[in-house]
Design an enzyme around this catalytic site. Structure first.
Site, PDB file in Angstrom:
ATOM      1  N   ASP A 279      -4.345  -7.624  -9.646  1.00 28.94           N
ATOM      2  CA  ASP A 279      -4.638  -6.236 -10.010  1.00 28.94           C
ATOM      3  C   ASP A 279      -3.674  -5.213  -9.436  1.00 28.94           C
ATOM      4  O   ASP A 279      -3.648  -4.075  -9.898  1.00 28.94           O
ATOM      5  CB  ASP A 279      -6.044  -5.860  -9.533  1.00 28.94           C
ATOM      6  CG  ASP A 279      -6.092  -5.629  -8.032  1.00 28.94           C
ATOM      7  OD1 ASP A 279      -5.569  -6.486  -7.292  1.00 28.94           O
ATOM      8  OD2 ASP A 279      -6.623  -4.592  -7.610  1.00 28.94           O
TER       9      ASP A 279
ATOM     10  N   ASP B 195      -5.219 -13.407  -7.072  1.00 33.00           N
ATOM     11  CA  ASP B 195      -4.999 -12.480  -5.969  1.00 33.00           C
ATOM     12  C   ASP B 195      -6.355 -12.283  -5.299  1.00 33.00           C
ATOM     13  O   ASP B 195      -7.400 -12.558  -5.902  1.00 33.00           O
ATOM     14  CB  ASP B 195      -4.459 -11.153  -6.528  1.00 33.00           C
ATOM     15  CG  ASP B 195      -4.516 -10.047  -5.504  1.00 33.00           C
ATOM     16  OD1 ASP B 195      -3.976 -10.256  -4.406  1.00 33.00           O
ATOM     17  OD2 ASP B 195      -5.092  -8.977  -5.793  1.00 33.00           O
TER      18      ASP B 195
ATOM     19  N   ASP C 236       1.185  -7.496  -7.304  1.00 31.52           N
ATOM     20  CA  ASP C 236       0.985  -8.685  -8.148  1.00 31.52           C
ATOM     21  C   ASP C 236       1.797  -8.614  -9.432  1.00 31.52           C
ATOM     22  O   ASP C 236       1.823  -9.575 -10.200  1.00 31.52           O
ATOM     23  CB  ASP C 236      -0.501  -8.814  -8.541  1.00 31.52           C
ATOM     24  CG  ASP C 236      -1.401  -8.944  -7.335  1.00 31.52           C
ATOM     25  OD1 ASP C 236      -1.030  -9.697  -6.420  1.00 31.52           O
ATOM     26  OD2 ASP C 236      -2.452  -8.279  -7.301  1.00 31.52           O
TER      27      ASP C 236
END
Length: 721
Positions: free
Chosen positions: A620, A442, A624
């Site tokens: 995080d 991410d 996600d």
């Protein structure tokens, strides 16, 4: 009319209920998620800040769960506590205490731990008696020690072995076999043989081996239970993150109600700093929304009447009235929780090396034992001899070495990773990590720090900088806070009549002129590329203050090392194309996607996995969480949201990402050690089983052989440290 009680309990019961009702009415428990706590000093600071609030009776912080539990007066609002924590620099979110309490009780864990302790205590006592027999105790003394051993072992096993007995009986009633059936058979055979030998004044009894077997099996079952308890379902954490109460508008008045009482069509007031309780449409007000939790988009989004909002988004600047069009389990937040639950169920089907070995090992051992019994009975026509040798085969092949092969290596490897700043949460995470050939990152909060940083502060003259600081100090907007942070310690201008206009910016009066800090169209500025706010000093041309999200330490090095190892690296982000492209170029990654929704990320990972590739996801945010649960293995930083950390197999405790590549190398070495240990355990059985079948395995030889093999695999595992 005076009622006459039939018994004292009739008087006591209403009194007890009254006391209980009084207790419920005066106390309340508030649960707060505080992801920023990471040490003993943080715990003390947070607890002091909470206990200083009026109405708080006590506050306790759990560092592992990063959660504060507050006992307070019933009328105390959680937002007051959240504000107090944010004032000292700690982000906080209210959790639904009712949802969390449903999983707080661990009766099964306590029950298993109690049985482990009792089995261990009984094992030690029986072992002391066995040592005396092995040392030469004979005839009446030996028989006495065997009887004492039987008196300890029989009730101890009957009680502590209950989990195996119940499981095996349930399987047999359903006319099927599970792993507990052969375990119970081995325990029963060892006890019957030992009791028979004791009654006949025989030389050998295996009460110690049967107890040891139960002890190790219970210990393994308890460790497995604890692993599952710590890695609580991410879906439950997501549900707990929901706002537990909302402000409903009825006939022009406000009323605070539980989420369960909301219905479609209700008008709900969400003040600045509040989280959306339902999906709905804005019917009144203007503001900016922080959608990064759900979409990953870092820039706040301007919203006004007619815009659609989702549960979980944070209102930043102005009060909003929304009309609910989805509540409860129909909200976007709950749909995401359902996706996480589905993804987690898919991961749980992974079969570890230990499970694979056990599937071959257990039936093989019992077939050998049965063959030994049949062979010796046909050879001697002596039931006692045949049964003794069959029991010896079962006992000497007690899977101590096999049972230690995986835990010893994973413990050593986990310790090594912990020193590097990586916390391994899941029992099979290391094995899955060793198989990874694709890593998906991410962007916001993972590759980058997740907080905007002013990039062109030096381009502002002293006057502009001081005015910008004065205006920014009047707003809690993330970009304003970034300006305050970079100008910390500098002189601020004397700006009066400061006012925040929700959704637009902050304005005031400086030297008799109107000054503004905010959106481009509001201050008559020409927009620039990227994230920026604009400062208008009255007559002068507006100035753009640009922001960027800095890379985390070690991000570039981690990607470079992974690529040099032949591992594909991808970036998936909910942020805009320009922001993602800039970061991808900085770290040298050509595979990237922008504007990804949570479902898109999970689907992208599933598409890669369909090509027989093993994907590790590093993320995080709440957006996600589905992808983290869907990946073959997952990591999240310690600063991640609770739900993301829970969904991850490994937590990165520090801020440096360069440890990721080394973790992959250590996991591959750990897998090689596990396979070496399996070979050692197999070699041990190749030597020990023929001795047992030949009738040469006395309890002393069995104890020495099992200890030697266990020590050998443990020493081999220590080579990882």
């Amino acid at each position: 009319m005076t009622m006459v009680s039939a018994c004292p309990a009739c008087d006591a019961l209403p009194a007890a209920e009254a006391v209980a009702d009084l207790e419920l009415a005066t106390d309340a428990q508030i649960a707060l998620s505080v992801p920023g706590v990471h040490c003993g000093a943080c715990i003390a600071t947070v607890e002091r800040a909470l206990e200083a609030q009026e109405g708080v009776q006590s506050a306790r912080v759990n560092l592992t769960l990063k959660r504060a539990t507050v006992e307070a007066d019933a009328e105390l609002d959680a937002s007051q506590l959240i504000g107090a924590l944010e004032a000292i620099g700690y982000e906080a979110h209210e959790l639904d205490a009712g949802t969390l309490s449903a999983t707080a009780s661990d009766k099964a864990g306590r029950d298993l731990l109690m049985r482990v302790g009792l089995a261990g205590f009984a094992t030690m006592n029986v072992m002391l008696l066995s040592v005396s027999v092995w040392s030469g105790a004979d005839s009446a003394t030996r028989d006495l020690f065997h009887w004492i051993s039987a008196a300890i072992a029989l009730p101890a096993i009957a009680f502590t072995g209950k989990p195996f007995f119940v499981s095996a009986w349930s399987a047999l009633k359903a006319r099927r076999l599970n792993m507990d059936v052969p375990i119970v058979l081995a325990i029963a055979l060892a006890l019957v043989t030992s009791l028979w030998e004791t009654m006949l004044s025989g030389h050998h009894a295996y009460f110690d081996a049967a107890l040891t077997l139960v002890f190790f099996l219970l210990a393994g079952r308890y460790l497995d239970h604890r692993t599952r308890a710590v890695a609580r379902s991410a879906a439950e954490e997501l549900a707990a993150l929901e706002v537990p109460r909302a402000t409903r508008l009825r006939a022009g008045s406000e009323e605070v109600v539980a989420l369960a009482d909301l219905a479609i069509g209700d008008l709900i007031l969400v003040r600045p700093g509040g989280r959306m309780p339902v999906d709905g449409e804005i019917v009144e007000g203007r503001s900016e929304l922080d959608r990064s939790l759900l979409t990953g988009e870092t820039a706040p989004v301007f919203v006004e009447e007619g815009f659609v909002v989702s549960a979980g988004e944070v209102n930043l600047t102005g009060p909003l009235v929304i009309r609910a069009n989805a509540v409860g389990r129909d909200t976007s937040l709950h749909r995401m929780a359902d996706l996480v639950a589905i993804a987690e169920s898919g991961r749980s089907r992974y079969t570890s090396l230990a499970d694979s070995a056990a599937k071959l090992y257990a039936p093989g051992v019992h077939i050998l034992s049965a063959l030994a019994f049949v062979g010796w009975y046909l050879y001697t026509f002596d039931m006692r001899t045949a049964l003794n040798i069959a029991a010896a085969v079962l006992i000497i092949t007690c899977p101590c070495a096999l049972g230690l092969a995986v835990p010893a290596v994973t413990t050593a490897a986990s310790g090594r990773l912990f020193k590097m700043g990586l916390l391994v949460k899941h029992a099979t995470a290391l094995e899955r990590l060793a198989e990874v050939d694709t890593v998906v990152f991410d962007k916001t909060g993972t590759l980058t720090k997740g907080t905007p940083v002013v990039q062109n502060w030096d381009e502002l003259n002293a006057e502009a900088a001081s005015v910008a600081l004065a205006l920014a100090a009047g707003s809690a907007h993330p970009l304003s806070q970034a300006i305050v942070a970079i100008g910390d310690g500098l002189e601020t201008a004397d700006v009066s009549e400061i006012e925040e206009i929700p959704g637009f910016g902050v304005q005031g009066v400086w030297n008799g002129k109107s000054v503004r800090l905010g959106r481009a169209e509001w201050v008559d500025a020409i927009p620039v590329e990227g994230s920026a706010v604009y400062l208008n000093l009255g007559l002068a041309k507006p100035v753009a203050i640009r922001f960027e999200d800095d890379l985390r330490a070690g991000a570039k090095e981690a990607v470079s090392i992974l690529q040099s190892q032949g591992i594909e690296v991808h970036i998936l982000s909910g942020d805009s194309e320009g922001a993602v492209q800039t970061v991808a170029a900085d770290i040298g990654c050509s595979n990237w996607k922008s504007d990804m929704l949570p479902e898109d990320k999970a689907e992208y990972i599933s598409d890669i996995a369909a090509q027989n590739r093993k994907v590790m996801m590093v993320g995080d945010g709440l957006n996600d969480t589905v992808a983290l649960a869907a990946a073959h293995v997952s990591m999240s930083p310690a600063s991640a949201l609770d739900a993301a950390r829970v969904a991850s197999d490994i937590v990165i405790l520090g801020s440096d990402l360069s440890c990721i590549a080394e973790a992959l190398e250590i996991s591959r070495r750990a897998r090689r050690r596990i396979r070496e240990n399996f070979r050692i355990a197999t070699l041990y059985n190749v030597i020990a089983v023929p001795l047992a079948i030949a009738g040469l395995a006395t309890p002393l030889i069995a104890a020495l052989a099992m200890s030697t093999s266990s020590i050998t695999v443990s020493l081999n595992a220590l080579r990882l440290r």
